[in-house]
Design an enzyme around this catalytic site. Structure first.
Site, short mmCIF file in Angstrom:
data_model
loop_
_atom_site.label_atom_id
_atom_site.label_comp_id
_atom_site.label_asym_id
_atom_site.label_seq_id
_atom_site.Cartn_x
_atom_site.Cartn_y
_atom_site.Cartn_z
N TYR A 83 -2.01 -0.59 10.57
CA TYR A 83 -2.03 -0.89 9.13
C TYR A 83 -0.66 -0.52 8.53
CZ TYR A 83 -3.88 -1.03 4.31
OH TYR A 83 -4.11 -1.32 2.99
N SER B 49 0.86 -1.19 0.00
CA SER B 49 0.00 0.00 0.00
C SER B 49 0.88 1.24 0.00
CB SER B 49 -0.85 0.00 1.27
OG SER B 49 -1.55 1.21 1.41
N1 LIG Z 1 -8.55 -0.19 -1.42
C1 LIG Z 1 -7.47 0.54 -1.22
O1 LIG Z 1 -7.52 1.78 -1.19
C2 LIG Z 1 -6.14 -0.13 -1.03
C3 LIG Z 1 -5.00 0.69 -1.04
C4 LIG Z 1 -3.77 0.10 -0.84
C5 LIG Z 1 -3.66 -1.24 -0.64
N2 LIG Z 1 -4.78 -2.03 -0.63
C6 LIG Z 1 -4.58 -3.44 -0.37
O2 LIG Z 1 -5.18 -4.19 -1.41
C7 LIG Z 1 -5.54 -5.47 -0.94
C8 LIG Z 1 -6.94 -5.82 -1.39
O3 LIG Z 1 -7.85 -4.94 -0.77
P1 LIG Z 1 -9.14 -4.34 -1.47
O4 LIG Z 1 -8.98 -2.87 -1.47
O5 LIG Z 1 -9.42 -5.04 -2.73
O6 LIG Z 1 -10.24 -4.63 -0.35
P2 LIG Z 1 -11.37 -5.74 -0.22
O7 LIG Z 1 -12.32 -5.66 -1.35
O8 LIG Z 1 -11.88 -5.59 1.18
O9 LIG Z 1 -10.56 -7.11 -0.35
C9 LIG Z 1 -9.93 -7.74 0.71
C10 LIG Z 1 -9.91 -9.22 0.42
O10 LIG Z 1 -9.20 -9.90 1.47
C11 LIG Z 1 -9.90 -11.10 1.74
N3 LIG Z 1 -9.63 -11.57 3.10
C12 LIG Z 1 -9.80 -10.89 4.25
N4 LIG Z 1 -9.53 -11.69 5.31
C13 LIG Z 1 -9.19 -12.90 4.79
C14 LIG Z 1 -8.83 -14.14 5.36
N5 LIG Z 1 -8.76 -14.30 6.70
N6 LIG Z 1 -8.56 -15.19 4.55
C15 LIG Z 1 -8.66 -15.05 3.20
N7 LIG Z 1 -8.98 -13.89 2.60
C16 LIG Z 1 -9.25 -12.83 3.39
C17 LIG Z 1 -11.37 -10.72 1.57
O11 LIG Z 1 -12.14 -11.87 1.27
P3 LIG Z 1 -13.16 -12.61 2.28
O12 LIG Z 1 -13.76 -11.56 3.14
O13 LIG Z 1 -14.12 -13.26 1.34
O14 LIG Z 1 -12.30 -13.59 3.02
C18 LIG Z 1 -11.31 -9.82 0.36
O15 LIG Z 1 -11.43 -10.55 -0.83
C19 LIG Z 1 -5.34 -5.44 0.58
O16 LIG Z 1 -4.12 -6.06 0.91
C20 LIG Z 1 -5.28 -3.96 0.88
O17 LIG Z 1 -4.54 -3.69 2.04
C21 LIG Z 1 -6.01 -1.50 -0.84
#
Ligand SMILES: NC(=O)c1ccc[n+]([C@@H]2O[C@H](COP(=O)([O-])OP(=O)(O)OC[C@H]3O[C@@H](n4cnc5c(N)ncnc54)[C@H](OP(=O)(O)O)[C@@H]3O)[C@@H](O)[C@H]2O)c1
Length: 254
Positions: free
Chosen positions: A162, A149
């Site tokens: 985080y 991130s």
């Molecule tokens: N959105 C942003 O602004 C942003 C910015 C920088 C970095 N990121 C990073 O991008 C990545 C994806 O995030 P996103 O933004 O796409 O958010 P998201 O839609 O909330 O996706 C998070 C994913 O993680 C999975 N997850 C959570 N706990 C889990 C567990 N115990 N076992 C297996 N899977 C698990 C969730 O699936 P289930 O709930 O179905 O398990 C979900 O598919 C993350 O690492 C986040 O930190 C996001």
């Protein structure tokens, strides 16, 4: 027509929503068979269906990666389904925003368990398969991509734990990159800025409106923007290793 990732197998964690779902679709379009890993099987079934409707191969593997057994079983299921593993995208993550000292019991642990331990467990289970694929056709290389991130580069009040997890992912990635480089497993980190997903929605109710107000004025990235970055990394020529990609929203100053 042949595609860049024909004959390869990719495993994407957090493939039920957001960046992971977009990445799974994108890697399938590039020709990879894709193992979708997360807890919500119903959402992953929808992603798998859309991949299959477009001629791709996908397998849904419901798993909680915060236990070693869960991570090991997910990797084993992917290899059993498709016979090999060439690409792993460690994307699953949790962000629970709020001042460090006020966090209710369990919030820090949820972030550390998914963002750090889950990523490590999946990596450990996958590496023997990646090392093997890196010595074989069709690519004679393999890829482990960690989704960190901008919070792995820039610390801000309200995201201390985080930040801890994502700074940790960056350090882990660089050390592992050096360990794996002689074996031709490319280890990369992608650092998204603000992306339009459900990530921030898990923040406590009383803080969520404030978090959303802070970013209301910017045009957020879309999950496909990060899937593009993953595809750029894993489809690069064998002689190229794209170690780090930092993708901010153009409106984002921090
Ligand atoms: N959105 C942003 O602004 C942003 C910015 C920088 C970095 N990121 C990073 O991008 C990545 C994806 O995030 P996103 O933004 O796409 O958010 P998201 O839609 O909330 O996706 C998070 C994913 O993680 C999975 N997850 C959570 N706990 C889990 C567990 N115990 N076992 C297996 N899977 C698990 C969730 O699936 P289930 O709930 O179905 O398990 C979900 O598919 C993350 O690492 C986040 O930190 C996001």
């Amino acid at each position: 027509m042949s595609k860049e990732l024909d004959g390869t197998v990719a495993l994407v964690t957090g493939a039920s929503s957001g960046i992971g779902a977009a990445t799974a679709r994108r890697l399938a379009r590039e020709g990879a068979s894709v193992a979708l890993v997360a807890r919500r099987g119903d959402l992953m079934e929808e992603v798998a269906r859309s991949i299959q409707e477009n001629g791709g191969m996908a397998r849904v593997i419901p798993a909680d990666i915060t236990t070693r057994d869960g991570a090991n079983a997910a990797v084993t299921a992917a290899v059993e389904a498709f016979g090999r593993l060439d690409i792993v995208v460690n994307n699953a993550g949790v962000m629970l925003i709020g001042p460090f000292a006020d966090a209710p019991d369990g919030e820090w642990e949820r972030m550390v368990n998914v963002n750090v331990l889950g990523l490590m467990y999946v990596s450990k289970a996958a590496l023997p398969h990646l090392i093997k694929s890196a010595s074989e056709e069709p690519r004679r290389t393999a890829d482990l991509v960690n989704i960190s991130s901008s919070a792995g580069r820039v610390a801000r009040p309200g995201t201390a734990v985080y930040n801890l997890t994502k700074f940790g992912v960056n350090g882990f990635t660089e050390a592992l990159r050096q360990e794996m480089q002689p074996l031709r497993v490319r280890v990369s980190v992608i650092e998204p800025g603000n992306v339009d997903t459900e990530l921030a929605s898990h923040t406590r109710d009383e803080l969520r409106a404030g978090v959303e107000a802070q970013i209301a004025s910017i045009e957020k990235l879309q999950p496909d923007d990060i899937a593009d970055a993953v595809a750029y990394v894993v489809t690069s020529r064998r002689r190229v290793a794209i170690n780090e990609v930092f993708v901010r929203a153009a409106d984002q100053s921090w």
